[in-house]
Design a protein around this motif. Structure first.
Motif, mmCIF file in Angstrom:
data_model
loop_
_atom_site.group_PDB
_atom_site.id
_atom_site.type_symbol
_atom_site.label_atom_id
_atom_site.label_comp_id
_atom_site.label_asym_id
_atom_site.label_seq_id
_atom_site.Cartn_x
_atom_site.Cartn_y
_atom_site.Cartn_z
ATOM 1 N N THR A 130 174.220 -20.625 -28.404
ATOM 2 C CA THR A 130 174.218 -21.884 -29.142
ATOM 3 C C THR A 130 174.144 -23.084 -28.208
ATOM 4 O O THR A 130 173.505 -24.081 -28.517
ATOM 5 N N HIS A 175 174.151 -25.038 -37.242
ATOM 6 C CA HIS A 175 174.414 -24.717 -38.656
ATOM 7 C C HIS A 175 173.918 -25.832 -39.570
ATOM 8 O O HIS A 175 173.276 -25.572 -40.594
ATOM 9 N N TYR A 223 170.086 -25.726 -39.832
ATOM 10 C CA TYR A 223 169.617 -24.648 -40.703
ATOM 11 C C TYR A 223 169.981 -24.913 -42.165
ATOM 12 O O TYR A 223 169.238 -24.542 -43.078
ATOM 13 N N ASN A 263 160.781 -17.584 -39.905
ATOM 14 C CA ASN A 263 161.740 -16.607 -40.425
ATOM 15 C C ASN A 263 161.812 -15.386 -39.506
ATOM 16 O O ASN A 263 162.789 -14.650 -39.512
ATOM 17 N N CYS A 292 164.481 -16.782 -37.014
ATOM 18 C CA CYS A 292 165.786 -16.773 -37.676
ATOM 19 C C CYS A 292 165.567 -16.708 -39.176
ATOM 20 O O CYS A 292 165.099 -17.677 -39.776
ATOM 21 N N LEU A 347 166.549 -17.196 -42.633
ATOM 22 C CA LEU A 347 167.582 -18.045 -43.208
ATOM 23 C C LEU A 347 168.449 -17.301 -44.225
ATOM 24 O O LEU A 347 169.660 -17.526 -44.296
ATOM 25 N N GLU A 389 169.187 -14.095 -44.233
ATOM 26 C CA GLU A 389 170.103 -13.234 -43.470
ATOM 27 C C GLU A 389 171.186 -14.060 -42.785
ATOM 28 O O GLU A 389 172.344 -13.652 -42.714
ATOM 29 N N TYR A 390 170.775 -15.225 -42.274
ATOM 30 C CA TYR A 390 171.730 -16.103 -41.585
ATOM 31 C C TYR A 390 172.867 -16.514 -42.520
ATOM 32 O O TYR A 390 174.047 -16.427 -42.159
ATOM 33 N N TRP A 396 175.120 -13.640 -43.516
ATOM 34 C CA TRP A 396 176.070 -13.352 -42.434
ATOM 35 C C TRP A 396 177.227 -14.357 -42.452
ATOM 36 O O TRP A 396 178.383 -13.993 -42.262
#
Length: 476
Positions: free
Chosen positions: A34, A112, A115, A134, A137, A139, A141-142, A145
């Motif tokens: 990050t 965060h 997104y 995608n 990342c 979105l 799935e993000y 999670w």
């Protein structure tokens, strides 16, 4: 984690690259991703170990030997740069990144929020998917999670909000509440930020600049607040009866007189007379337009109706907005009296928890309200307890002793005023009555010395009341 500490250790011990890498994993865990992602987005490619400039795609830091490929692949770096390009090509995302950079928002929250904006903005999300991001990342799935992660942490931290809760009231340190709320999903206490937004516009006449006052709100939601404020008639670029006094200041006399002549009215002589003449008439003021933004009658009515929010912002900012609102709704009396009841309950919880910050913030809040409504007897008790706890911060984590101020400037200023009101004898009585209000069995600074330091500070004209010397003598 302080990167400087590792840099200093590296310089002293001359760690090998392997030793550095082990230290990275031990001290930073998976934090680098990050951190480095934020650096890429903000064009600030620096080594996470020595903080020197580093070209991420070249992998190795020339200064300390840190190898980015030991953390993740260069493909990951290139993927991050694809998202950077996407951000660069979108004005809304660019503004959000600029805002978060200015506020030095933590890396995890930074990414965060970015997104989140893409996820909830239909057009942005289409562009994101069209750009095949995608694959970088996903979105869905993000956020799946995040939901699972929040559920796992729910028992650990009851105050933690769900990822999809747009908690507009989430300010720095305002996690103190009397009751845990149930069914928090999608709670939007929008009134707090709506009030802040209107008050800022009242002062600045700038609807875009005022968006920056809306702390902890994703940028796309700030834009939505502005858009709805215009649509619902709270804001205008036109003149109205309510804003005419301010609006007319930017208008020249010639234009004002032309307006009167256009409507068949003979203008008076001076600008002051013409301004009043137009105000007293029934002519259509909305024909005047400005680049500045003004509040309408609806907005002024709103500010009057929610005046208690202004009180909350000034005096209760450390405490949860919705929690206070729930308490307020079930009580009768003035906002000041209800707030004192509310804070008294927090003081009980704070002392029971032995949370130093919670105790100090609760007493500080009560002190401010007592001073406001001239309850000086209660104010004296509060300020004396703040002084006693600051001088004997037994429940403060010892790691913070090196920065602790035993003699707080605001607290001493309050006690100076109260000394002039009640006299030194009364202060001593209050000091003795409250000395052991926490019930501690030991102290860091003897009682007599605390009193002597207080009197010295009260009689001093200096802003620096000797906190450093007291800290070095007793706490460090």
């Amino acid at each position: 984690m302080n990167y400087k500490i590792i840099e200093e250790e590296n310089n002293k011990k001359k760690l090998t690259n392997e030793e550095l890498l082990l230290k990275i994993h031990k001290d930073f865990g998976d934090f680098e991703y990050t951190k480095i992602f934020k650096n890429i987005l903000t064009h600030n490619e620096t080594c996470p170990i020595c903080l020197k400039p580093m070209h991420y795609e070249k992998s190795i830091c020339k200064n300390c030997g840190f190898d980015i490929e030991d953390i993740f692949s260069l493909k990951d770096v290139k993927d991050m740069k694809k998202i950077q390009e996407f951000v660069e090509n979108n004005e809304s995302l660019k503004k959000q990144v600029e805002y978060m950079t200015e506020r030095d928002i933590h890396e995890d929250d930074f990414i965060h929020d970015m997104y989140t904006e893409i996820f909830f903005d239909e057009e942005l999300r289409k562009e994101y998917e069209k750009s095949h991001l995608n694959e970088v990342c996903d979105l869905d799935e993000y956020f799946d999670w995040l939901i699972e992660d929040e559920k796992e942490n729910d028992d650990v931290n009851n105050a933690e909000i769900d990822f999809c809760e747009i908690d507009f009231c989430k300010l720095a340190d305002n996690n103190y509440r009397l009751n845990q709320r149930e069914n928090d999903d999608l709670i939007i206490p929008v009134d707090l930020n709506k009030y802040k937004y209107f008050k800022s516009i009242e002062e600045t006449n700038d609807d875009e600049l005022s968006l920056y006052d809306l702390s902890f709100v994703p940028w796309f939601l700030r834009e939505k607040i502005r858009e709805l404020s215009f649509e619902e008639g709270y804001l205008t670029h036109n003149a109205t009866k309510e804003n005419w006094h301010d609006f007319s200041k930017s208008q020249n006399t010639k234009k004002l007189k032309e307006f009167l002549r256009k409507h068949g009215v003979k203008p008076l002589q001076t600008k002051k007379e013409v301004v009043k003449q137009i105000f007293d008439s029934d002519l259509p003021l909305n024909e005047f337009e400005s680049e500045k933004t003004y509040l309408t009658k609806n907005a002024y009515d709103y500010l009057e109706e929610y005046e208690w929010i202004g009180f909350y912002r000034k005096y209760l900012i450390y405490f949860d907005f919705l929690d206070f609102f729930d308490y307020l709704e079930t009580r009768e009396g003035s906002i000041e009296e209800i707030s004192l009841e509310y804070i008294e309950k927090h003081i009980e919880l704070a002392i029971e928890s032995l949370d130093y910050d919670y105790i100090i913030k609760s007493y500080t809040t009560k002190s401010k309200i007592c001073h406001k409504i001239n309850y000086l007897e209660d104010a004296l008790k509060c300020d004396m307890r703040i002084l006693i706890l600051n001088m004997n911060p037994i429940c403060l984590n010892y790691n913070f002793y090196q920065w602790h101020a035993p003699l707080d400037i605001e607290n001493i200023a309050n006690l100076k005023m109260l000394k002039s009101k009640f006299g030194e004898k009364r202060l001593l009585e209050t000091f003795n009555e409250n000395w052991n209000f926490m019930g501690f069995k030991s102290t860091l600074i003897p009682k007599e010395e605390v009193w002597n330091h207080l009197i010295t500070a009260l009689n001093s004209k200096e802003q620096n009341h000797g906190s450093r010397k007291i800290r070095e003598k007793y706490l460090i």
